[in-house]
Design a protein around this motif. Sequence first.
Motif, PDB file in Angstrom:
ATOM      1  N   HIS A  37      37.480  36.130  49.396  1.00  0.00           N
ATOM      2  CA  HIS A  37      38.233  35.943  47.959  1.00  0.00           C
ATOM      3  C   HIS A  37      39.261  36.924  48.123  1.00  0.00           C
ATOM      4  CE1 HIS A  37      38.158  36.162  43.698  1.00  0.00           C
ATOM      5  NE2 HIS A  37      38.609  37.543  43.727  1.00  0.00           N
ATOM      6  N   TYR A  39      42.431  38.990  46.731  1.00  0.00           N
ATOM      7  CA  TYR A  39      42.840  39.951  45.648  1.00  0.00           C
ATOM      8  C   TYR A  39      43.984  40.820  45.484  1.00  0.00           C
ATOM      9  CZ  TYR A  39      39.645  43.230  45.005  1.00  0.00           C
ATOM     10  OH  TYR A  39      38.704  44.150  44.876  1.00  0.00           O
ATOM     11  N   THR A  41      46.021  43.036  42.537  1.00  0.00           N
ATOM     12  CA  THR A  41      46.114  43.655  41.122  1.00  0.00           C
ATOM     13  C   THR A  41      48.031  43.696  40.632  1.00  0.00           C
ATOM     14  OG1 THR A  41      46.808  45.577  41.768  1.00  0.00           O
ATOM     15  CG2 THR A  41      44.243  45.482  41.442  1.00  0.00           C
ATOM     16  N   ASP A 128      49.412  39.322  36.282  1.00  0.00           N
ATOM     17  CA  ASP A 128      48.655  38.510  35.491  1.00  0.00           C
ATOM     18  C   ASP A 128      48.049  37.638  36.070  1.00  0.00           C
ATOM     19  OD1 ASP A 128      45.377  39.083  35.992  1.00  0.00           O
ATOM     20  OD2 ASP A 128      45.542  39.394  34.309  1.00  0.00           O
ATOM     21  N   GLY A 129      47.756  36.372  36.678  1.00  0.00           N
ATOM     22  CA  GLY A 129      47.515  34.802  37.206  1.00  0.00           C
ATOM     23  C   GLY A 129      48.358  33.983  38.711  1.00  0.00           C
ATOM     24  N   ARG A 131      49.952  33.840  42.376  1.00  0.00           N
ATOM     25  CA  ARG A 131      49.264  33.257  43.498  1.00  0.00           C
ATOM     26  C   ARG A 131      50.748  33.443  44.461  1.00  0.00           C
ATOM     27  NH1 ARG A 131      45.149  28.435  41.782  1.00  0.00           N
ATOM     28  NH2 ARG A 131      44.369  29.694  40.314  1.00  0.00           N
ATOM     29  N   TRP A 149      45.128  35.902  44.694  1.00  0.00           N
ATOM     30  CA  TRP A 149      45.619  35.896  43.460  1.00  0.00           C
ATOM     31  C   TRP A 149      45.489  36.631  43.062  1.00  0.00           C
ATOM     32  CZ3 TRP A 149      41.002  31.469  41.201  1.00  0.00           C
ATOM     33  CH2 TRP A 149      41.141  30.569  42.297  1.00  0.00           C
ATOM     34  N   GLN A 151      44.989  39.035  39.433  1.00  0.00           N
ATOM     35  CA  GLN A 151      43.949  39.366  39.031  1.00  0.00           C
ATOM     36  C   GLN A 151      43.880  40.995  38.104  1.00  0.00           C
ATOM     37  OE1 GLN A 151      40.809  37.688  41.446  1.00  0.00           O
ATOM     38  NE2 GLN A 151      40.234  38.932  40.909  1.00  0.00           N
ATOM     39  N   THR A 152      43.975  40.935  37.522  1.00  0.00           N
ATOM     40  CA  THR A 152      43.153  42.422  36.109  1.00  0.00           C
ATOM     41  C   THR A 152      42.117  43.204  37.623  1.00  0.00           C
ATOM     42  OG1 THR A 152      45.127  42.327  35.389  1.00  0.00           O
ATOM     43  CG2 THR A 152      43.431  44.017  34.369  1.00  0.00           C
ATOM     44  N   ARG A 154      38.162  44.332  36.135  1.00  0.00           N
ATOM     45  CA  ARG A 154      37.542  43.977  35.295  1.00  0.00           C
ATOM     46  C   ARG A 154      37.700  45.908  34.639  1.00  0.00           C
ATOM     47  NH1 ARG A 154      33.262  40.546  38.527  1.00  0.00           N
ATOM     48  NH2 ARG A 154      33.650  38.587  37.633  1.00  0.00           N
TER      49      ARG A 154
END
Length: 164
Positions: A37, A39, A41, A128-129, A131, A149, A151-152, A154
Amino acid sequence: MSTLLRKVIKVAAFSIAWTLSIANAHDFKVGAIRIDHPYATPSLNGATGAVYFRFIKNDGKSMDQLIGARTTVSESVELHEMAMEGEVMKMRSLSHVNLPVGTNVSFKHGQVNGYHLMLVGMKKPLKDGDRFPVWLQFKQAGEVEVMVWVQTPRSASTNFEHKH
């Protein structure tokens, strides 16, 4: 409901679940190294960015090292370690990150005493969103391209600036 109809529904449900699990799978492998994963921010204009991983695991028979990375979204990528020294969080650039055999090495966002990839000289903010590709270089396993990816987190607030 007939037995045949039940079987068809079960097969369809299994197929949909399997397809969704494949579509949501977001890990990569090179040699004995598994990258789980990747990712990033979201970032602000003029701010540096960071790439994280749930973990990188060495399933091989000997230690390996993450020795570098590159991407198209920044001028350079640095390997960074964050560590608490007393009550102060310190960040430092590293030449490599050791990947011991059978160990999950964590690169999670917000983790104390962990690692991340620092994106230096961002060409544009990460949204956000989005890639984007990152190429990771391992001493033994070689190079692999992973898709990151944006992503914000959580538990994130609205301030995504990465400060030193």
